[in-house]
Design a protein around this motif. Structure first.
Motif, short mmCIF file in Angstrom:
data_model
loop_
_atom_site.label_atom_id
_atom_site.label_comp_id
_atom_site.label_asym_id
_atom_site.label_seq_id
_atom_site.Cartn_x
_atom_site.Cartn_y
_atom_site.Cartn_z
N LEU A 30 0.85 -1.20 0.00
CA LEU A 30 0.00 0.00 0.00
C LEU A 30 0.88 1.24 0.00
O LEU A 30 1.84 1.32 0.76
CB LEU A 30 -0.88 -0.02 1.27
CG LEU A 30 -1.79 1.18 1.52
CD1 LEU A 30 -2.91 1.23 0.49
CD2 LEU A 30 -2.39 1.10 2.92
N ASP A 31 0.57 2.18 -0.90
CA ASP A 31 1.28 3.47 -0.90
C ASP A 31 0.30 4.56 -0.52
O ASP A 31 -0.81 4.62 -1.04
CB ASP A 31 1.82 3.77 -2.31
CG ASP A 31 3.13 3.03 -2.56
OD1 ASP A 31 3.87 2.81 -1.58
OD2 ASP A 31 3.38 2.66 -3.72
N ILE A 32 0.70 5.40 0.37
CA ILE A 32 -0.15 6.52 0.78
C ILE A 32 0.60 7.81 0.48
O ILE A 32 1.75 7.98 0.91
CB ILE A 32 -0.51 6.42 2.28
CG1 ILE A 32 -1.28 5.12 2.54
CG2 ILE A 32 -1.33 7.64 2.71
CD1 ILE A 32 -1.56 4.85 3.99
N ALA A 33 -0.06 8.69 -0.28
CA ALA A 33 0.60 9.93 -0.68
C ALA A 33 0.35 11.02 0.36
O ALA A 33 -0.62 10.96 1.12
CB ALA A 33 0.09 10.37 -2.04
N GLU A 34 1.23 11.98 0.36
CA GLU A 34 1.10 13.12 1.27
C GLU A 34 -0.27 13.79 1.07
O GLU A 34 -0.72 13.98 -0.05
CB GLU A 34 2.20 14.12 0.97
CG GLU A 34 2.26 15.22 2.01
CD GLU A 34 3.50 16.10 1.82
OE1 GLU A 34 4.22 15.91 0.82
OE2 GLU A 34 3.70 16.95 2.68
N MET A 159 1.28 13.92 10.10
CA MET A 159 0.55 12.69 9.82
C MET A 159 -0.24 12.29 11.05
O MET A 159 0.26 12.37 12.17
CB MET A 159 1.60 11.63 9.50
CG MET A 159 1.09 10.37 8.86
SD MET A 159 2.45 9.20 8.81
CE MET A 159 3.56 9.99 7.66
N LEU A 160 -1.50 11.90 10.84
CA LEU A 160 -2.33 11.47 11.96
C LEU A 160 -2.71 10.00 11.76
O LEU A 160 -3.22 9.63 10.70
CB LEU A 160 -3.61 12.29 12.01
CG LEU A 160 -3.66 13.53 12.88
CD1 LEU A 160 -5.02 14.21 12.73
CD2 LEU A 160 -3.41 13.20 14.34
N ALA A 186 -8.65 19.52 5.51
CA ALA A 186 -8.65 20.37 4.32
C ALA A 186 -7.73 21.57 4.52
O ALA A 186 -7.04 22.01 3.61
CB ALA A 186 -10.07 20.82 4.00
N LYS A 187 -7.71 22.08 5.75
CA LYS A 187 -6.94 23.28 6.04
C LYS A 187 -5.44 22.97 6.13
O LYS A 187 -4.61 23.68 5.60
CB LYS A 187 -7.43 23.88 7.38
CG LYS A 187 -6.99 25.32 7.59
CD LYS A 187 -7.65 25.92 8.83
CE LYS A 187 -7.00 25.39 10.08
NZ LYS A 187 -7.68 25.77 11.31
N THR A 188 -5.11 21.87 6.83
CA THR A 188 -3.69 21.62 7.13
C THR A 188 -3.03 20.66 6.15
O THR A 188 -1.82 20.52 6.17
CB THR A 188 -3.54 21.03 8.54
OG1 THR A 188 -4.30 19.82 8.59
CG2 THR A 188 -4.05 21.99 9.60
#
Ligand code: ATP
Ligand code: MG
Lengths: 260, 295
Positions: A30-34, A159-160, A186-188
């Protein structure tokens, strides 16, 4: 193209228990993008928590590789790359709510003034202003969980990692926090990996939904799900929303083994 | 607790037990003093009625078993009618023993905490040190005490310190054992939490392990402070000390002053109750400050 921040390659994890090995994760790639909002959904015991814990360096994989921000999970943890919200609130009983939220900030060595302003703004965010001086047992379970979210946010991580953070909350509070979380995201432009059991929650929040299946825990399907940046809760009535929700439900059904 | 609650919950049960003890004590005093009294009366040719005989067994100058009122009278005389710093005052002797107790307790607690921190952090110590510590407590204190006193006086250390060291010897053990348990009491969840913060070992100790161990700390200190008092009293026996509760016990037994012995014992018990209560109250206060639910 945003950068890949979390990258799992053929990840395997087997727990050795007294009743023999438990295959918790099998061949996870699995790849997760910024900036992505990824939801992990799947039946109980399919390894959602375990996968999150591998990212956080709380668990070592027995096979494959995991990289976080191009580093090993251990290095990323030392670089304080993420904030982690546990399935339980995990507040320290001898600390007041404000001291609990301030705990990671103390560990990071931030000065008192910074700590104070971050505690105040994050307690505000989860609607706990006014409860600073209370001890955890004086709060309801839902309020405790909100305090633990404020604690993770106070670190201001890029990252959360959230393990069913709203699982114990009532519908109304859950809706409110879903909206807050979406706004914050959306903001951060934080990267969020979010474990949930709720299909509407996953569809409402995510850019991609990872449907997992149990025994051994693996990825069954990944569903694209971008409903536009400024969605509100009303979107849950729209056909697009319901279509994706249906897709997720079908995925969960197909991945679920009934042969037990 | 309301006033009525206190009377019903505490005073009545504790008072009833006290009454029972006093009754048994009087019966025992009569039974144990009667043979001597009978013998004495025969030799001195005295004939008494039953009541007179009973009263006589309760007022011997050197009874086998002093009656409660004789002990009470002795206590009264030696605490309230003499100056507290006079050599006859039990307050003076209690203070001598108390100071050795407190010094030994402080050293024992510090040593116990240090050992526990070491054991929790260094796996080698866990395996090597604990068996020795347990062995140390199986050696009877009455055998060790004279050795410590004699050895120390040989190198010129006398007075308060040798007694305090015996208190230390007795009190570090409960603290070490309790604190090992306390420092290991945080749940996995909280340890994981601190790990996600990449907390250092020192931060983990200071912000998680030590606060989590506080209830264990006070429980073990209650045991340790009582042990310290016993250590200090035992430490006064082999030195032929001139002051302290132990010296009163020793002097009392030399001269068969049983009433003095009992008065000293009671004084010791009062000191013990005060010490344990003080630790208890302090523990409640600290726990309340740390957000414990009031029960
Ligand atoms: N420390 C452990 N030791 C042994 N087995 C474990 C351990 N942690 C998890 N497991 C097993 O690994 C599997 C996956 O567990 P995990 O907690 O990741 O599931 P989950 O998807 O988070 O479930 P839930 O939705 O109930 O939280 C389960 O079968 C579980 O029993
Ligand atoms: Mg889980």
């Amino acid at each position: 193209m945003p950068e890949t921040v979390i990258s799992a390659r053929n990840l395997d994890l087997t727990f050795e228990t007294n009743d023999g090995p438990v295959h918790a994760l099998k061949d996870i790639t699995l790849d997760i993008a910024e900036g992505e909002f990824i939801s992990l959904i799947g039946p109980s015991g399919c390894g959602k928590t375990t996968l999150l814990r591998v990212i956080a360096d709380l668990e070592k994989p027995t096979g494959g590789t995991m990289s976080v921000n191009g580093m090993t999970p251990g290095q990323a943890r030392l670089a304080r790359a993420y904030g982690y919200v546990f399935q339980q609130a995990a507040l320290l009983p001898w600390r007041t709510i404000e001291k609990n939220v301030g705990l990671p900030l103390e560990v990071m060595g931030l000065d008192a003034a910074t700590r104070k302003s971050r505690i105040a703004s994050n307690l505000e965010l989860v609607n706990l202003a006014g409860f600073e001086k209370k001890f955890p047992w004086q709060l309801s379970g839902g309020m405790q969980q909100r305090a633990s979210i404020a604690r993770a946010l106070a670190v201001e991580p890029a990252m959360l990692l959230m393990d069913e953070p709203f699982g114990a909350l009532d519908e109304i509070v859950r809706d409110h926090l879903n909206e807050q979380l979406l706004k914050l995201w959306a903001k951060t432009k934080k990267t969020v990996v979010f474990v949930t059991h709720s299909i509407p929650e996953a569809v409402f929040l995510s850019t991609r939904i990872v449907v997992m299946s149990p025994r051994p825990g693996r990825i069954h399907e990944i569903i694209e799900c971008d409903l536009g940046a400024d969605r509100s809760l009303d979107i849950r009535e729209t056909p697009e929303f319901l279509k994706i929700a249906h897709q997720v439900r079908e995925g969960l059904k197909a991945g679920h083994s009934y042969d037990e | 607790m309301s006033e009525r609650g206190f009377i019903q919950d505490r005073l009545v049960p504790v008072g009833s037990i006290l009454m029972v003890i006093l009754v048994i004590w009087y019966i025992a005093a009569y039974a144990m003093n009667a043979p001597f009294q009978r013998d004495f009366d025969r030799r001195t040719d005295v004939t008494r009625t039953g009541t007179e005989f009973l009263l006589a067994t309760m007022s011997q100058p050197k009874p086998t078993m002093p009656a409660p009122h004789q002990v009470a009278e002795n206590l009264w005389k030696n605490t309230l009618t003499v100056k507290p710093w006079s050599k006859r005052s039990l307050v003076y002797h209690s203070w001598i023993t108390l100071s050795a107790t407190l010094l030994g307790f402080a050293m024992g607690t510090a040593l116990g905490v240090a050992i526990a921190i070491g054991i929790v952090h260094i796996p080698a110590l866990d395996r090597s040190l604990l068996p020795w510590i347990i062995t140390s407590q199986t050696i009877p204190i009455l055998a060790v005490a004279p050795m410590i006193i004699v050895l120390l006086s040989a190198i010129g250390v006398t007075g308060l310190l040798p007694k305090a060291l015996i208190s230390t010897y007795l009190s570090f053990f409960p603290v070490a054992v309790g604190m090992v348990k306390g420092l290991r009491s945080p749940d996995i969840l909280h340890l994981d939490l601190m790990r996600t913060y990449s907390a250092t070992k020192l931060q983990l100790l200071w912000k998680l392990r030590i606060p989590a161990s506080v209830p264990f700390f006070f429980t073990s200190m209650k045991v340790a402070i009582a042990a310290s008092l016993i250590g200090a009293i035992v430490g006064e026996l082999p030195t032929g000390a001139v002051a302290g509760i132990g010296s009163k016990l020793l002097a009392g037994s030399y001269y068969s002053q049983t009433i003095d012995i009992f008065a000293a014992l009671i004084a010791g018990s009062i000191v013990a109750i005060m010490l344990v209560s003080f630790v208890d109250i302090l523990g409640r206060f600290v726990n309340a400050r740390m957000g414990a639910k009031q029960s």
